[in-house]
Design an enzyme around this catalytic site. Structure first.
Site: not given
Ligand code: PBG
Length: 343
Positions: A214, A224, A237, A268, A332
């Site tokens: 990620k 968010r 992050k 991701k 989505y």
């Molecule tokens: C949170 C999480 C995030 C997403 C999925 N789980 C956001 C982040 O890490 O800030 C992002 C999903 C998306 O943008 O569609 N842990």
């Protein structure tokens, strides 16, 4: 003799291997022929649908940053689940929009057995049994006032303390009936501990889908906004999510999570990271899921809505993941793809 034979062979290769003997357009001439030679395929079996949850009754609230995506109250979940099941989507992923009044420094609402995610799991499992799988994020960001995935102390995200809460969160979700536990927090070593605790609690049949790779990405912005953690987020992050400049590190993350017990791994965001998906697939024979994240969704959706691009771009974007080696895609778009678009 053999020399003559090999020279003839070479000449033949040169002659036949080139235009005008070879014309790749021949196989593209007819639709049937294109179908015959197609190398990849996409169906609803390849899709996972994310669902946003909100409290209240009879709610279906549009999300500004993500046109066409809504937050559903528990009693409205039928609206979207019936659609997902009718389309034979194998699994949904649940994400809660948490009221500010329920957030705190430690994200303790994650451990409330009556929180939105727990309510949704119970509702879905009661109404739909095992017709459709449920996947739940394991991370604290929907529940912390600072918007981070873990415990924040003196500007640091604490690894081992965070894992303790995440393990409790995993156990709770699994007990409620969650089929696939999906840690999205990027703490080191959490898969190992979560697997161990699940097994100790006789939850050995619950799968773990690790968000193994990620990246700290700008493409998460609309998400968010959807879960209400955007304005909350302090800083970024980058001390736990990966640097998008790195490739080898992604493979190390996957190797570790497989060793620790992950059943499936995720890459991701999706489209900017197709090289990583291919590489993970080639190096590890494990199911790989790609997450077409909120920013990717919104860009394509806005382009379609403004008639800048055709809606066939949806399939084109999803097929890219299949071509790169993904087994499935979290998207989505999953509930809005017309059947004829698959062709
Ligand atoms: C949170 C999480 C995030 C997403 C999925 N789980 C956001 C982040 O890490 O800030 C992002 C999903 C998306 O943008 O569609 N842990």
């Amino acid at each position: 003799n053999t020399i003559v034979a090999s020279i003839i062979n070479l000449l033949r290769m040169i002659i036949t291997g080139n235009y005008p003997n070879l014309r790749l357009r021949r196989s593209r001439k007819h639709e049937w022929s294109r179908r015959l030679v197609q190398e990849n395929n996409l169906s609803s079996n390849d899709l996972v649908l994310p669902i946003f949850l909100t409290d209240g009754k009879n709610k279906k609230i549009p999300i500004k940053a993500m046109p066409g995506v809504y937050r559903y109250s528990i009693n409205s979940l039928g609206l979207i689940l019936d659609k997902a099941i009718e389309r034979k989507i194998p699994m949904v992923a649940l994400f809660p929009y948490t009221k500010i009044s329920l957030k705190n420094n430690f994200g303790t609402e994650a451990l409330n057995e009556n929180n939105l995610v727990c309510q949704a799991i119970k509702y879905i499992k009661k109404k739909y049994k095992n017709i459709i799988g449920i996947m739940c994020d394991v991370a604290l960001d929907p529940y912390t006032i600072h918007g981070h995935d873990g415990i924040l102390k003196k500007n640091k995200i604490l690894n081992d303390e965070t894992i303790k809460i995440l393990t409790e969160q995993s156990l709770l979700q699994a007990r409620m009936g969650c089929d696939v536990i999906a840690p999205s927090d990027m703490m080191d070593g959490r898969i190992k501990i979560i697997r161990k605790k699940l097994d100790e609690e006789n939850l050995e049949e619950v799968q773990i889908l690790s968000y193994a790779v990620k990246f700290a990405s700008s493409f998460y912005g609309p998400f968010r906004n959807a879960i209400g953690s955007k304005s909350a987020l302090k800083g970024n992050k980058k001390t736990y999510q990966m640097d998008f400049k790195n490739h080898n590190e992604a493979l190390r993350e996957v190797a570790l999570d497989i060793k620790e017990g992950a059943d499936m791994v995720m890459v991701k965001p999706g489209m900017p990271y197709l090289d990583i998906i291919r590489s993970v697939k080639d190096n590890f024979k494990i199911p790989v899921l790609a997450y077409q994240v909120s920013g990717e969704y919104s860009l394509i959706r806005n382009g379609i809505n403004k008639k800048i691009i055709d809606k066939k771009a949806i399939i084109e974007s999803l097929m890219a993941f299949k071509r790169a080696g993904a087994n499935a895609i979290i998207t989505y778009f999953a509930d809005s793809i017309d059947k004829n678009l698959f062709d």
